[in-house]
Design a protein around this motif. Structure first.
Motif, PDB file in Angstrom:
ATOM      1  N   GLN A  57      44.409  17.780  22.016  1.00 12.31           N
ATOM      2  CA  GLN A  57      44.014  18.494  23.224  1.00 12.31           C
ATOM      3  C   GLN A  57      42.760  18.301  23.944  1.00 12.31           C
ATOM      4  OE1 GLN A  57      46.384  20.711  24.267  1.00 12.31           O
ATOM      5  NE2 GLN A  57      47.521  20.663  22.348  1.00 12.31           N
ATOM      6  N   GLU A  58      41.747  17.548  23.414  1.00  9.04           N
ATOM      7  CA  GLU A  58      40.534  17.309  23.751  1.00  9.04           C
ATOM      8  C   GLU A  58      40.744  15.907  24.575  1.00  9.04           C
ATOM      9  OE1 GLU A  58      37.311  17.813  21.230  1.00  9.04           O
ATOM     10  OE2 GLU A  58      37.407  19.879  21.329  1.00  9.04           O
ATOM     11  N   ALA A  59      41.425  15.039  23.623  1.00  7.39           N
ATOM     12  CA  ALA A  59      41.407  13.459  24.090  1.00  7.39           C
ATOM     13  C   ALA A  59      42.352  13.329  25.175  1.00  7.39           C
ATOM     14  CB  ALA A  59      42.240  12.740  22.932  1.00  7.39           C
ATOM     15  N   THR A  60      42.073  12.662  26.219  1.00  9.71           N
ATOM     16  CA  THR A  60      42.810  12.520  27.244  1.00  9.71           C
ATOM     17  C   THR A  60      43.832  11.095  27.055  1.00  9.71           C
ATOM     18  OG1 THR A  60      41.391  10.660  28.259  1.00  9.71           O
ATOM     19  CG2 THR A  60      40.909  12.959  28.756  1.00  9.71           C
ATOM     20  N   THR A  61      45.108  10.947  27.708  1.00  6.61           N
ATOM     21  CA  THR A  61      46.137   9.980  27.490  1.00  6.61           C
ATOM     22  C   THR A  61      45.191   8.701  27.665  1.00  6.61           C
ATOM     23  OG1 THR A  61      47.641  11.404  28.525  1.00  6.61           O
ATOM     24  CG2 THR A  61      48.047   9.164  28.434  1.00  6.61           C
TER      25      THR A  61
ATOM     26  N   SER B  88      55.648   9.991  16.441  1.00  4.57           N
ATOM     27  CA  SER B  88      56.244  10.065  18.310  1.00  4.57           C
ATOM     28  C   SER B  88      55.195   9.372  18.981  1.00  4.57           C
ATOM     29  CB  SER B  88      56.386  11.478  18.700  1.00  4.57           C
ATOM     30  OG  SER B  88      57.082  11.441  20.006  1.00  4.57           O
ATOM     31  N   HIS B  89      55.825   8.750  20.056  1.00  5.19           N
ATOM     32  CA  HIS B  89      55.046   8.495  21.062  1.00  5.19           C
ATOM     33  C   HIS B  89      55.140   9.044  22.423  1.00  5.19           C
ATOM     34  CE1 HIS B  89      55.364   4.530  19.099  1.00  5.19           C
ATOM     35  NE2 HIS B  89      54.315   4.171  19.500  1.00  5.19           N
ATOM     36  N   ARG B  90      55.733  10.465  22.435  1.00  2.29           N
ATOM     37  CA  ARG B  90      55.800  11.208  23.338  1.00  2.29           C
ATOM     38  C   ARG B  90      54.552  12.250  23.435  1.00  2.29           C
ATOM     39  NH1 ARG B  90      62.223  12.875  23.723  1.00  2.29           N
ATOM     40  NH2 ARG B  90      63.095  10.642  23.937  1.00  2.29           N
ATOM     41  N   LEU B  91      53.489  11.800  24.306  1.00  5.43           N
ATOM     42  CA  LEU B  91      52.488  12.730  23.996  1.00  5.43           C
ATOM     43  C   LEU B  91      52.583  14.062  24.521  1.00  5.43           C
ATOM     44  CD1 LEU B  91      49.289  10.337  25.072  1.00  5.43           C
ATOM     45  CD2 LEU B  91      49.801  11.439  22.978  1.00  5.43           C
ATOM     46  N   ASP B  92      53.387  14.320  25.411  1.00  8.11           N
ATOM     47  CA  ASP B  92      53.799  15.780  25.958  1.00  8.11           C
ATOM     48  C   ASP B  92      54.413  16.616  25.055  1.00  8.11           C
ATOM     49  OD1 ASP B  92      56.002  13.868  26.141  1.00  8.11           O
ATOM     50  OD2 ASP B  92      56.878  15.246  27.551  1.00  8.11           O
ATOM     51  N   GLU B  93      55.043  15.926  24.137  1.00  7.62           N
ATOM     52  CA  GLU B  93      55.486  16.769  22.781  1.00  7.62           C
ATOM     53  C   GLU B  93      54.641  17.084  21.868  1.00  7.62           C
ATOM     54  OE1 GLU B  93      60.319  15.075  22.726  1.00  7.62           O
ATOM     55  OE2 GLU B  93      58.835  14.595  21.159  1.00  7.62           O
ATOM     56  N   ILE B  94      53.691  15.986  21.690  1.00  5.69           N
ATOM     57  CA  ILE B  94      52.643  15.814  20.595  1.00  5.69           C
ATOM     58  C   ILE B  94      51.714  17.031  20.800  1.00  5.69           C
ATOM     59  CG2 ILE B  94      50.497  14.712  19.629  1.00  5.69           C
ATOM     60  CD1 ILE B  94      52.259  12.049  19.567  1.00  5.69           C
ATOM     61  N   ARG B  95      51.309  17.081  22.048  1.00  8.12           N
ATOM     62  CA  ARG B  95      50.500  18.156  22.714  1.00  8.12           C
ATOM     63  C   ARG B  95      50.817  19.565  22.412  1.00  8.12           C
ATOM     64  NH1 ARG B  95      46.239  15.463  25.194  1.00  8.12           N
ATOM     65  NH2 ARG B  95      46.985  13.654  26.402  1.00  8.12           N
ATOM     66  N   GLN B  96      52.204  19.638  22.221  1.00  3.58           N
ATOM     67  CA  GLN B  96      53.013  20.934  21.998  1.00  3.58           C
ATOM     68  C   GLN B  96      53.005  21.322  20.574  1.00  3.58           C
ATOM     69  OE1 GLN B  96      56.650  21.804  24.169  1.00  3.58           O
ATOM     70  NE2 GLN B  96      56.365  19.890  25.187  1.00  3.58           N
ATOM     71  N   VAL B  97      53.140  20.465  19.617  1.00  6.54           N
ATOM     72  CA  VAL B  97      53.329  20.810  18.334  1.00  6.54           C
ATOM     73  C   VAL B  97      51.875  20.595  17.359  1.00  6.54           C
ATOM     74  CG1 VAL B  97      55.739  20.674  18.430  1.00  6.54           C
ATOM     75  CG2 VAL B  97      54.362  18.646  17.677  1.00  6.54           C
ATOM     76  N   ALA B  98      51.040  19.433  17.774  1.00  5.72           N
ATOM     77  CA  ALA B  98      50.091  18.869  16.828  1.00  5.72           C
ATOM     78  C   ALA B  98      48.799  19.571  17.266  1.00  5.72           C
ATOM     79  CB  ALA B  98      50.231  17.383  16.743  1.00  5.72           C
ATOM     80  N   ARG B  99      47.754  19.607  16.121  1.00  7.44           N
ATOM     81  CA  ARG B  99      46.403  19.950  16.342  1.00  7.44           C
ATOM     82  C   ARG B  99      45.611  18.558  16.838  1.00  7.44           C
ATOM     83  NH1 ARG B  99      41.638  20.619  13.648  1.00  7.44           N
ATOM     84  NH2 ARG B  99      42.695  20.092  11.558  1.00  7.44           N
ATOM     85  N   SER B 100      46.030  17.604  16.046  1.00  6.45           N
ATOM     86  CA  SER B 100      45.494  16.287  15.992  1.00  6.45           C
ATOM     87  C   SER B 100      46.288  15.281  15.994  1.00  6.45           C
ATOM     88  CB  SER B 100      44.472  16.175  14.713  1.00  6.45           C
ATOM     89  OG  SER B 100      45.125  16.464  13.585  1.00  6.45           O
TER      90      SER B 100
END
Length: 511
Positions: A238-242, A210-222
């Motif tokens: 979670q640590e890496a900024t956009t 996916s390219h949706r970072l808001d979704e990725i941050r909800q489901v993925a650790r890395s």
């Protein structure tokens, strides 16, 4: 920022999937170069990269669709080799592709067991067992649809969940989800994200594209970032900024492409086209913008953001869309497709082959079919005028064709696209809505289309340019609006349009 390896002395678990030293070469393109990848049981790993970065090739390798030129893929510790999709499925790999593969006329249960229907002796399909087991799988994912409902009666989000449930029914150890929410609104996407959480909690490894970072941050650790066929890095999401993630995706070369020289667009007079209150549930909500003569306006948004729906609504091809339209300052009472065309609004569709061309008609016919009055005489259509108009358009647009009567399907993608644009030049359109005008064309054709767009604007036309390849927008556009969750979020004006800013604005709520 890089994800650490297991502590020394502690044995690493058998990965759900692992790739080592993958290389793949296509004619003229190195798709993968020494790619290493590993995902653990129960882990959700996001996979990010620009179009053409190598994500799809890596997925095809892991799912057995393609075999690497060199390197090895292992699923659950077992080598995939040349076994193909059947071997990958046997080892526990399942893939849910971006395009749904359900049969709308069949029930949910029948779709879950498609091609693998349980048998009941010699009497045929064991429907009671099929419905019972389908209900169990749906309950596991909290998918609240009846196994007996026909798939065609379900919402798009429910259909996506049924597609995922079909893969989960096989009890995979690795589940690959390719853009599972691209066609869904934000509210619908949440149900898919919740299902992904339940799947990973059961111990299944999930690769989430996916390219949706808001979704990725909800489901993925890395998140693993792929660029130019190589894995650039795997970072803690979670640590890496956009900004950091965008920088990994782009690299320096992509940010150094030279745009056309910026032009001054006169925005002091009335807009050529004004749109207000454009709403098309669930994709678009209260969209408004002005478009000026001589302007190239870019629309930047991810797949599924509503880009195509926006253009189709403006052009009058979405009857359910609510909007108020003004052309040259005068309200358009009924902005239907016929009325917008009459006013001078032309649109080239995203699906060039399916909607843009008439494959077996000649190049000339395809270019002149939008305005027969321009090639008609007293006795009707004039072959002489048609030939003259076709010749002029072909020369102006540098359409390479053996002749105007050559079926347009025989032309390259770039020449087909130029001919489709030429159709609206022939119709004397003053507003051009271009949906993915460079998709599937080579580098030379892209440059020709860029120059054509700029020359049309120089002559006073107004152009809306939509592209999923966001790097194109700073090169061509005088202004860019970014589209996310059904609304415009940011505006950028040349010369201060950068790829970094556009990607950050489209990929995440916070930029």
């Amino acid at each position: 920022m890089t994800i650490p390896s297991p502590p020394p002395g502690r044995p690493a678990p058998v990965p759900a999937a692992e790739a080592s030293g993958l290389n793949k070469q296509y004619p003229g393109v190195r798709a993968l170069s020494d790619v290493d990848f590993r995902i653990e049981p129960g882990e959700v790993r996001a996979l990010l990269g620009r179009n053409g970065a190598g994500k799809s090739t890596l997925i095809r390798m892991l799912s057995g669709v393609e075999v690497p030129d060199s390197g090895e893929v292992r699923i659950g510790g077992e080598t995939l080799g040349h076994g193909g999709v059947r071997r990958a499925v046997e080892l526990g790999a399942a893939t849910v592709h971006q395009e749904l593969s359900l049969v709308p006329e069949m029930t949910v249960a029948e779709n879950l067991f498609l091609g693998e229907w349980p048998r009941s002796g010699l009497s045929g399909v064991d429907f009671p067992r099929m419905r019972r087991e389908a209900a169990e799988v749906l309950a596991e994912l909290d998918v609240r649809v009846s196994p007996e409902a026909t798939v065609g009666s379900l919402s798009l989000a429910e259909q996506q969940l049924v597609e995922i449930a079909r893969a989960v029914r096989r009890r995979p150890r690795l589940l690959i989800l390719d853009e599972p929410t691209s066609a869904l609104a934000a509210g619908e996407a949440r149900t898919v994200l919740e299902a992904v959480g339940r799947i990973s909690a059961s111990g299944v490894a999930v690769i989430y594209v996916s390219h949706r970072l808001d979704e990725i941050r909800q489901v993925a650790r890395s998140v693993t970032v792929v660029r130019d066929g190589s894995v650039v890095d795997t970072v803690d999401v979670q640590e890496a900024t956009t900004t950091q993630i965008v920088a990994l995706m782009l690299g320096q070369a992509a940010r150094e492409q030279e745009p056309f020289a910026p032009r001054t667009v006169d925005r002091s007079s009335a807009p050529l086209l004004s749109v207000r209150g454009l709403t098309l549930a669930p994709k678009l909500e209260d969209i408004g913008f002005d478009l000026y003569a001589g302007e190239v306006l870019g629309i930047g948004g991810l797949l599924g953001s509503g880009r195509s729906e926006l253009l189709r609504s403006v052009a009058g091809f979405e009857p359910e869309a609510e909007r108020t339209v003004a052309f040259e300052g005068r309200p358009v009472a009924r902005p239907s497709a016929a009325e917008m065309k009459r006013l001078g609004v032309g649109m080239t569709p995203e699906d060039r082959k399916g909607e843009g061309i008439v494959p077996l008609l000649g190049v000339g016919e395809n270019m002149t079919m939008a305005w027969f009055a321009g090639i008609s005489g007293r006795a009707g259509l004039s072959s002489r005028r048609a030939a003259e108009a076709g010749d002029e358009l072909a020369r102006r647009l540098a359409v390479k064709t053996p002749g105007l009567d050559t079926p347009i399907v025989n032309l390259s993608g770039g020449n087909q696209q130029k001919a489709v644009i030429g159709r609206w030049l022939h119709a004397r359109s003053r507003v051009l809505l271009l949906d993915e005008p460079t998709r599937g064309v080579d580098v030379e054709a892209k440059q020709q289309i860029y120059r054509l767009i700029r020359s049309l604007a120089d002559e006073g036309a107004a152009v809306v340019f939509v592209s999923g390849e966001l790097e194109e927008l700073p090169l061509v556009c005088d202004r860019v609006l970014t589209l996310q969750n059904g609304r415009f979020t940011r505006e950028f004006l040349a010369p201060d349009i950068t790829l970094d800013d556009i990607m950050a604005a489209t990929m995440a709520v916070e930029v």
